[in-house]
Structure formats: structure tokens, C-alpha cells
Write a protein that holds these residues in place. Structure first.
Motif, PDB file in Angstrom:
ATOM      1  N   SER A 164      84.595  34.918 -63.685  1.00  0.00           N
ATOM      2  CA  SER A 164      84.241  36.067 -62.882  1.00  0.00           C
ATOM      3  C   SER A 164      83.547  37.120 -63.776  1.00  0.00           C
ATOM      4  O   SER A 164      83.577  38.245 -63.336  1.00  0.00           O
ATOM      5  N   CYS A 165      82.764  36.533 -64.427  1.00  0.00           N
ATOM      6  CA  CYS A 165      82.158  37.951 -65.790  1.00  0.00           C
ATOM      7  C   CYS A 165      80.772  38.100 -64.860  1.00  0.00           C
ATOM      8  O   CYS A 165      80.550  37.321 -63.954  1.00  0.00           O
ATOM      9  N   ARG A 166      80.167  39.011 -65.655  1.00  0.00           N
ATOM     10  CA  ARG A 166      79.028  39.535 -65.189  1.00  0.00           C
ATOM     11  C   ARG A 166      77.986  38.529 -65.845  1.00  0.00           C
ATOM     12  O   ARG A 166      78.080  37.847 -66.655  1.00  0.00           O
ATOM     13  N   LEU A 167      76.611  38.704 -65.448  1.00  0.00           N
ATOM     14  CA  LEU A 167      75.464  37.731 -65.829  1.00  0.00           C
ATOM     15  C   LEU A 167      75.263  38.209 -67.605  1.00  0.00           C
ATOM     16  O   LEU A 167      75.041  37.387 -68.152  1.00  0.00           O
ATOM     17  N   GLY A 168      75.093  39.418 -67.878  1.00  0.00           N
ATOM     18  CA  GLY A 168      75.057  39.799 -68.964  1.00  0.00           C
ATOM     19  C   GLY A 168      76.438  39.450 -70.041  1.00  0.00           C
ATOM     20  O   GLY A 168      75.937  39.029 -71.128  1.00  0.00           O
ATOM     21  N   GLY A 169      77.428  39.110 -69.445  1.00  0.00           N
ATOM     22  CA  GLY A 169      78.413  38.682 -70.352  1.00  0.00           C
ATOM     23  C   GLY A 169      78.212  36.997 -70.515  1.00  0.00           C
ATOM     24  O   GLY A 169      78.493  36.665 -71.470  1.00  0.00           O
ATOM     25  N   LEU A 170      77.810  36.411 -69.462  1.00  0.00           N
ATOM     26  CA  LEU A 170      77.564  35.121 -69.485  1.00  0.00           C
ATOM     27  C   LEU A 170      76.514  34.846 -70.719  1.00  0.00           C
ATOM     28  O   LEU A 170      76.468  33.866 -71.521  1.00  0.00           O
ATOM     29  N   ARG A 171      75.458  35.762 -70.593  1.00  0.00           N
ATOM     30  CA  ARG A 171      74.350  35.556 -71.455  1.00  0.00           C
ATOM     31  C   ARG A 171      74.796  35.958 -73.021  1.00  0.00           C
ATOM     32  O   ARG A 171      74.098  35.483 -73.785  1.00  0.00           O
ATOM     33  N   SER A 172      75.674  36.809 -73.058  1.00  0.00           N
ATOM     34  CA  SER A 172      76.251  37.154 -74.580  1.00  0.00           C
ATOM     35  C   SER A 172      76.888  36.088 -75.417  1.00  0.00           C
ATOM     36  O   SER A 172      77.176  36.241 -76.495  1.00  0.00           O
ATOM     37  N   LEU A 173      77.462  35.024 -74.605  1.00  0.00           N
ATOM     38  CA  LEU A 173      78.310  34.082 -75.263  1.00  0.00           C
ATOM     39  C   LEU A 173      77.544  33.229 -76.222  1.00  0.00           C
ATOM     40  O   LEU A 173      76.284  32.864 -76.165  1.00  0.00           O
ATOM     41  N   ASP A 174      78.091  33.237 -77.520  1.00  0.00           N
ATOM     42  CA  ASP A 174      77.451  32.142 -78.684  1.00  0.00           C
ATOM     43  C   ASP A 174      78.585  31.100 -78.859  1.00  0.00           C
ATOM     44  O   ASP A 174      79.645  30.990 -78.283  1.00  0.00           O
ATOM     45  N   LEU A 175      77.859  30.036 -79.630  1.00  0.00           N
ATOM     46  CA  LEU A 175      78.836  28.968 -79.787  1.00  0.00           C
ATOM     47  C   LEU A 175      80.171  29.385 -80.377  1.00  0.00           C
ATOM     48  O   LEU A 175      81.137  28.812 -79.863  1.00  0.00           O
ATOM     49  N   ASP A 176      80.432  30.399 -81.478  1.00  0.00           N
ATOM     50  CA  ASP A 176      81.589  30.812 -81.896  1.00  0.00           C
ATOM     51  C   ASP A 176      82.402  31.494 -80.951  1.00  0.00           C
ATOM     52  O   ASP A 176      83.564  31.701 -81.241  1.00  0.00           O
ATOM     53  N   ASP A 177      81.858  31.608 -79.669  1.00  0.00           N
ATOM     54  CA  ASP A 177      82.820  32.384 -78.792  1.00  0.00           C
ATOM     55  C   ASP A 177      83.702  31.760 -78.081  1.00  0.00           C
ATOM     56  O   ASP A 177      84.543  32.169 -77.218  1.00  0.00           O
ATOM     57  N   PHE A 178      83.447  30.253 -78.234  1.00  0.00           N
ATOM     58  CA  PHE A 178      84.501  29.166 -77.402  1.00  0.00           C
ATOM     59  C   PHE A 178      85.340  28.584 -78.451  1.00  0.00           C
ATOM     60  O   PHE A 178      84.812  28.147 -79.540  1.00  0.00           O
ATOM     61  N   ASP A 179      86.614  28.841 -77.994  1.00  0.00           N
ATOM     62  CA  ASP A 179      87.624  28.101 -78.699  1.00  0.00           C
ATOM     63  C   ASP A 179      88.255  27.089 -78.078  1.00  0.00           C
ATOM     64  O   ASP A 179      88.854  27.230 -77.142  1.00  0.00           O
ATOM     65  N   ASN A 180      87.755  25.888 -78.288  1.00  0.00           N
ATOM     66  CA  ASN A 180      88.263  24.786 -77.636  1.00  0.00           C
ATOM     67  C   ASN A 180      89.731  24.451 -77.953  1.00  0.00           C
ATOM     68  O   ASN A 180      90.427  23.992 -76.814  1.00  0.00           O
ATOM     69  N   GLU A 181      90.236  24.750 -79.112  1.00  0.00           N
ATOM     70  CA  GLU A 181      91.651  24.558 -79.358  1.00  0.00           C
ATOM     71  C   GLU A 181      92.672  25.462 -78.520  1.00  0.00           C
ATOM     72  O   GLU A 181      93.528  24.912 -77.962  1.00  0.00           O
ATOM     73  N   ASP A 182      92.255  26.897 -78.299  1.00  0.00           N
ATOM     74  CA  ASP A 182      93.277  27.741 -77.501  1.00  0.00           C
ATOM     75  C   ASP A 182      92.594  27.533 -76.219  1.00  0.00           C
ATOM     76  O   ASP A 182      93.124  28.276 -75.371  1.00  0.00           O
ATOM     77  N   GLY A 183      91.650  27.119 -75.581  1.00  0.00           N
ATOM     78  CA  GLY A 183      91.019  26.977 -74.321  1.00  0.00           C
ATOM     79  C   GLY A 183      90.721  28.411 -73.997  1.00  0.00           C
ATOM     80  O   GLY A 183      91.281  29.094 -73.054  1.00  0.00           O
ATOM     81  N   ALA A 184      89.513  29.125 -74.798  1.00  0.00           N
ATOM     82  CA  ALA A 184      89.360  30.581 -74.413  1.00  0.00           C
ATOM     83  C   ALA A 184      88.054  30.673 -74.634  1.00  0.00           C
ATOM     84  O   ALA A 184      87.398  30.167 -75.410  1.00  0.00           O
ATOM     85  N   LEU A 185      87.250  31.839 -74.271  1.00  0.00           N
ATOM     86  CA  LEU A 185      86.215  32.381 -74.417  1.00  0.00           C
ATOM     87  C   LEU A 185      86.299  33.844 -74.706  1.00  0.00           C
ATOM     88  O   LEU A 185      87.233  34.622 -74.267  1.00  0.00           O
ATOM     89  N   GLN A 186      85.662  34.215 -75.659  1.00  0.00           N
ATOM     90  CA  GLN A 186      85.660  35.646 -76.127  1.00  0.00           C
ATOM     91  C   GLN A 186      84.108  36.442 -75.808  1.00  0.00           C
ATOM     92  O   GLN A 186      83.106  35.918 -76.301  1.00  0.00           O
ATOM     93  N   PHE A 187      84.339  37.432 -75.060  1.00  0.00           N
ATOM     94  CA  PHE A 187      83.266  38.462 -74.785  1.00  0.00           C
ATOM     95  C   PHE A 187      83.098  39.594 -75.544  1.00  0.00           C
ATOM     96  O   PHE A 187      84.005  40.175 -75.696  1.00  0.00           O
ATOM     97  N   ARG A 188      82.094  39.569 -76.369  1.00  0.00           N
ATOM     98  CA  ARG A 188      81.793  40.736 -77.489  1.00  0.00           C
ATOM     99  C   ARG A 188      80.352  41.391 -77.110  1.00  0.00           C
ATOM    100  O   ARG A 188      79.652  40.970 -76.810  1.00  0.00           O
ATOM    101  N   HIS A 189      80.762  42.598 -77.383  1.00  0.00           N
ATOM    102  CA  HIS A 189      79.742  43.840 -76.978  1.00  0.00           C
ATOM    103  C   HIS A 189      78.618  43.702 -78.336  1.00  0.00           C
ATOM    104  O   HIS A 189      79.032  44.250 -79.449  1.00  0.00           O
ATOM    105  N   ARG A 190      77.525  43.152 -78.290  1.00  0.00           N
ATOM    106  CA  ARG A 190      76.701  43.130 -79.504  1.00  0.00           C
ATOM    107  C   ARG A 190      75.080  43.810 -79.296  1.00  0.00           C
ATOM    108  O   ARG A 190      74.124  43.070 -78.851  1.00  0.00           O
TER     109      ARG A 190
END
Length: 350
Positions: A164-190
Motif C-alpha cells: 500500500s505504498c506510494r509510488l515515490g516509496g516504491l521508487r525509493s527502494l534499494d537492494l539493501d532495503d530488502f531483508d529476505n531473512e526477516d521478510g521485510a522492506l524498509q522505506f527511507r527518506h533520501r
């Protein structure tokens, strides 16, 4: 024209305003202002302006503002639809801010912006009630899983719907923002690196992903469909094209494309033949009468989460939207749907 004013062309006024606001407006807001004001300047400097092309902002008066509102409401440019009450309010609101800044450099009088009245929007007119239904979203995702598995577009549509993120949030994601072990994405303001979040650092959050979504993202990262490229800041985007991080326009086009029923083998509700339809090329996707822009997809995602029993505060945190705004603008459930949600919380005996 007052002797106290300094001459300024409409084009120079637009350049001045955009340069002034460049560092204190979110990227998406600045883009919206640029889009609206370009239309106004185009009208001022064209033969469509009733008094002939305007070459000096000192000469613009309230009659011009009214004439422009009539033009946008009744005609608009050939490639654009006429403005409704909601879009007109946005247009005029931006004009007021524009003229307020022009007063700082004596291009218009100090009181001019205050004399521009905003159109009134009645209850209900400010709410976009369109949304992508969960059934249709699942049909799209099923098709992508079958025929476009672990492609950039599959991952983009899947994450956009699930988080349910915004388009800008989806675009902001980096490879390191994906945590496969914990099953999570982190959205960060850059913001200094081209990927601000709408609500700044207050919009930063970690969002959980269910195992089957994690699996798709992992297969994308480890598969042949992800381009191993960096953006202009040396960052590794999670979702990539051959040129690096996809632009907002690219993401928007993907959403327009895949929400067209004909893309997944369904018949067009309007009875159009895909081979003859004008809205099937990349340049004309927005002309399709039944596909969706990003907002209705996000609204559909939020509504689907609420219908599935996800508490309002969880959806609010997950999608970075206040509960008040969520209820007013994103959760488009009917009164009966809302009743059913409440039913499980009503005790059998009181």
C-alpha cells in the motif's frame, strides 16, 4: 499596470517560481506545480487568451484568472480533459501561491494573490472513489506470476499492491532495503539522492512481507531479469531497468499498462478491439477508460487490507497515511462492507 511594479515575462515568472520552490517542495509537489503553471503560461502567451498574448505579468488581473478558469472548465487544451471542481481547486490554489511569490519581486501587487478566490468543493467532490478491486488485482498478479514471473514489472505491481505504498516509496527502494531473512522492506527518506518520501523522515518505516512475496523478490534479485546497474548516486536500486532506477513516469506507465483488462486476456468492458484501440500504445495509455493510475491502486490495496480484517492503525502505519486521511480518501468500502467489518467486534450478548 502600476508604476510600482517591475516588468517580468510569463516565462521568466515561471522559471523564477520553480527555482525558488525547488528546495522546499517535495519532488512530486514541485512537478505538479510545474505542470499546472505551464498550462497557465501557455494560455497567457497564446492566441487563446482573449486579449491577445500577454508579455508582462504586470498586466495580469482578476479578469484573466476568471477567463482562465472558464477555459479550463469548458474547453482546456485538446489533449486534456476539462477540469472538474476538485482539479479546478488544485489549479487555482497553485495560482495563488504562484502570484504570492511573484509579489516578492514586484511582478504583481502584494494583495493580488489574496484576491483570487478558491472554488468551493462540496462534500464528496474531493474524494476520488475509483479503486482497483481486489479481485481484479489478484487476476493481474496471477497473470504476471504465470507469464511475467520475477520481472521488474511483476515485482513492482506485487509490492505496490501488497505494501500500500506510494509510488515515490516504491521508487525509493534499494537492494539493501530488502531483508529476505526477516521478510521485510524498509522505506527511507533520501531527498539528497533523488528519492524523498512524501512525509519525510516521518514516512520512514519497515513493512513486513509474506513468504510467497519474499520468494518472488528473491527470484527476481537472483534471476536474469534484474539489471545489475546503479543510479546516478551510486546506489543499487531494488527494481531496475537497463538505464538504472525507473522514473516515476515509468512506474506510472507500468500501472496504466497492467490495469488494462486486455493485457491479461480479459474482454474490454467498453467493447473496444485491442488491435484498433487508441489507448494500447505507451504514449496513450492514460486514454483508456477502464485502466487505473497509481492512486486508485493504492486505494484498492488499502480497502482490501481493511476488508481482510487488518486494523485501521496497522494499515495507517504500513501505508504511511493518517487514519483520518485513510478513511476519507483511500478506504473506499461501502456502508455494507464497513458493517461487516464491525460485525466480529459486536458481542452476542450484552
Amino acid at each position: 499596470m502600476s508604476d510600482d511594479l517591475d516588468p517580468m515575462t510569463p516565462e521568466a515568472a515561471l522559471d523564477y517560481y520553480l527555482d525558488t520552490r525547488r528546495y522546499n517542495l517535495a519532488e512530486e509537489t514541485l512537478r505538479s506545480h510545474k505542470y499546472r503553471l505551464r498550462s497557465f503560461v501557455r494560455w497567457l502567451t497564446s492566441e487563446d487568451h482573449g486579449g491577445g498574448p500577454v508579455v508582462n505579468m504586470n498586466d495580469v488581473d482578476l479578469r484573466d484568472i476568471h477567463a482562465y478558469r472558464v477555459f479550463k472548465r469548458e474547453e482546456n487544451w485538446p489533449e486534456k480533459d476539462a477540469c472538474n471542481a476538485v482539479s479546478m481547486q488544485g489549479q487555482v490554489s497553485t495560482l495563488r501561491v504562484f502570484f504570492d511569490h511573484l509579489a516578492d519581486v514586484k511582478a504583481v501587487s502584494p494583495e493580488f494573490s489574496d484576491r483570487i478566490r478558491l472554488p468551493t468543493v462540496r462534500d464528496g467532490e474531493g474524494v476520488d472513489t475509483r479503486l482497483l478491486e481486489a479481485e481484479r488485482a489478484n487476476a493481474i498478479l496471477d497473470h504476471l506470476r504465470e507469464w511475467e514471473y520475477a520481472t521488474p514489472q511483476h515485482v513492482a505491481m506485487l509490492l505496490f499492491w501488497r505494501t500500500s505504498c506510494r509510488l515515490g516509496g516504491l521508487r525509493s527502494l534499494d537492494l539493501d532495503d530488502f531483508d529476505n531473512e526477516d521478510g521485510a522492506l524498509q522505506f527511507r527518506h533520501r531527498p539528497q539522492q533523488g528519492t524523498p518520501l512524501k512525509n519525510g523522515t516521518n514516512g520512514e518505516r519497515d513493512v513486513s512481507l509474506i513468504p510467497r512475496v519474499v520468494s518472488v523478490v528473491e527470484d527476481y534479485i537472483n534471476g536474469p531479469r534484474r539489471h545489475d546497474v546503479q543510479d546516478e548516486y551510486g546506489r543499487d536500486p531494488l527494481i531496475t531497468t537497463s538505464r538504472g532506477r525507473p522514473s516515476t513516469t515509468t512506474y506510472r506507465d507500468w500501472i496504466y499498462w497492467w490495469t488494462q483488462p486486455c493485457r491479461i486476456g480479459e474482454q474490454c468492458p467498453e467493447g473496444r478491439d485491442p488491435d484498433e484501440c487508441e489507448a494500447t500504445s505507451h504514449d496513450t495509455l492514460s486514454k483508456c477508460p477502464v485502466n487505473h493510475s497509481p492512486h486508485p491502486v493504492r486505494a484498492g490495496s488499502i480497502t482490501a487490507h481493511r476488508d481482510a480484517g487488518t486494523p485501521r492503525e496497522i494499515v495507517s502505519d504500513r501505508g504511511d497515511v493518517s487514519e483520518k486521511i485513510l478513511e476519507a480518501h483511500y478506504d473506499q468500502a461501502s456502508k455494507r462492507q464497513r458493517m461487516r467489518r464491525r460485525r466480529e467486534f459486536i458481542p452476542d450478548q450484552l
